[in-house]
Enzyme design. Structure first.
Site, PDB file in Angstrom:
ATOM      1  N   LYS A  54       0.841  -1.212   0.000  1.00 17.39           N
ATOM      2  CA  LYS A  54       0.000   0.000   0.000  1.00 17.39           C
ATOM      3  C   LYS A  54       0.873   1.259   0.000  1.00 17.39           C
ATOM      4  CE  LYS A  54      -3.624  -2.544   2.484  1.00 17.39           C
ATOM      5  NZ  LYS A  54      -4.266  -2.777   3.799  1.00 17.39           N
ATOM      6  N   GLN A  98      -4.079  -1.243  10.339  1.00 12.10           N
ATOM      7  CA  GLN A  98      -4.001  -2.565   9.705  1.00 12.10           C
ATOM      8  C   GLN A  98      -4.424  -3.675  10.670  1.00 12.10           C
ATOM      9  OE1 GLN A  98      -3.354  -3.136   6.473  1.00 12.10           O
ATOM     10  NE2 GLN A  98      -3.339  -5.358   6.617  1.00 12.10           N
ATOM     11  N   ASP A 121     -10.986   2.678   5.152  1.00 12.14           N
ATOM     12  CA  ASP A 121     -11.198   1.228   5.245  1.00 12.14           C
ATOM     13  C   ASP A 121     -12.682   0.874   5.268  1.00 12.14           C
ATOM     14  OD1 ASP A 121      -9.171  -0.691   5.282  1.00 12.14           O
ATOM     15  OD2 ASP A 121      -8.484  -0.071   7.266  1.00 12.14           O
TER      16      ASP A 121
END
Ligand code: GUN
Length: 296
Positions: A54, A98, A121
């Site tokens: 990412k 994450q 997200d």
């Protein structure tokens, strides 16, 4: 069957990046650079790889990314403090914590601490609720959004299709079902969500026009579970032991690709299917967050 039935996620992701790049250039003309913060806690090897990918894509697209690497023992209080700082930072438009997180941390609590308008997200309850309600002003989780986009751009008919989703996780399975049941274009599917307590999963799978495997069990989907001609989307990433492989292990999906590919009408390779789409949707969400922040 030849490999011509492959759904090339890398190629589709590149199409999306092209559009994202244009939007970033347009923001630049207005003096804005999208900013994305990654928060990674501990040493989960898969998370290291994912966040690394990412970061590299952010750099390629000229999204300014910052990564906060925190030790395994970090307290929830310290993490909440960091998230509050990122929420208040006007240069940061997107925040990604994450998963998975160490066990002592409450994932839901941390995802809820991220401002909904920075929640690229799509994990904040406000965004989850908006998705469920069919309110398109929220952020949609990247992996299931990527699967839908992959189906659309591969010209797979979703409306009216029997879709079977394997796995009911908050990151993929649940939002995947929520996306595809909507009364909306490129949705309107009949979705069956199967999980560890589903009786006779194989029978459900065999009815699927579109089978989406996101349960995290290596090569779970076998050829006799797939209706000939069905579209098979493999979301899984599982590390399995292999004495012949470099490092003694290799990655496989949730689908027994070699055996299922000849039966499927279309199928995602793994890697090179859903993975690149997740990243493409994250970049797109980040640009959208920046656009919204500057009032586009
Ligand atoms: N872990 C696995 N997939 C994801 C994702 O899409 N977002 C975050 N934050 N963590 C993940």
């Amino acid at each position: 069957m030849p490999v011509a039935n492959l759904i090339d996620g890398r190629a589709v992701a590149e199409q999306i990046h092209a559009g994202t790049s244009q939007r970033i250039a347009f923001l630049k003309q207005r003096g804005v650079q999208p900013g994305l913060a990654f928060v990674r806690v501990g040493d989960d090897p898969a998370s290291q790889v994912y966040v690394g990918m990412k970061e590299r894509m952010s750099a390629r697209l000229a999204i300014a990314s910052v990564t906060h690497l925190l030790p395994e023992a970090t307290s929830e209080r310290d993490l909440l403090k960091l998230i509050a700082q990122l929420n208040a930072d006007s240069k940061i438009h997107g925040i990604l914590v994450q998963a998975p997180l160490p066990r002592h941390l409450d994932q839901a609590n941390l995802h809820t601490a991220v401002l909904p308008q920075k929640d690229v997200d799509g994990f904040h309850p406000v965004n989850v609720g908006k998705l469920m309600l069919g309110d398109t002003t929220g952020f949609v989780p990247c992996t299931p959004a990527g699967v839908q986009e992959l189906l659309i751009r591969s010209e797979v008919k979703i409306e009216g299709a029997q879709v079977v989703v394997l796995g009911r996780g908050n990151i993929v399975g649940k939002p995947m079902a929520a996306i595809l049941i909507q009364k909306a274009r490129h949705a309107n599917a009949t979705v069956t969500l199967c999980h560890s307590h589903t009786r006779d999963i194989a029978a459900h799978c065999r009815r699927a026009d579109i089978l989406i495997a996101a349960l995290g069990v290596a090569e779970f989907v076998k050829a006799d579970m797939v209706k000939p001609g069905a579209v098979v989307i493999d979301v899984g990433v599982n590390r399995v032991k292999d004495a012949n492989a470099k490092g003694g292990s290799r990655l496989v999906g949730d689908v027994d690709f070699a055996r299922v590919q000849p039966v499927a009408g279309r199928i995602t390779p793994n890697p090179g299917g859903v993975g690149p789409m997740t990243i493409a949707m994250l970049m797109q969400n980040t640009v959208r967050a920046a656009e919204l922040a500057v009032g586009k």
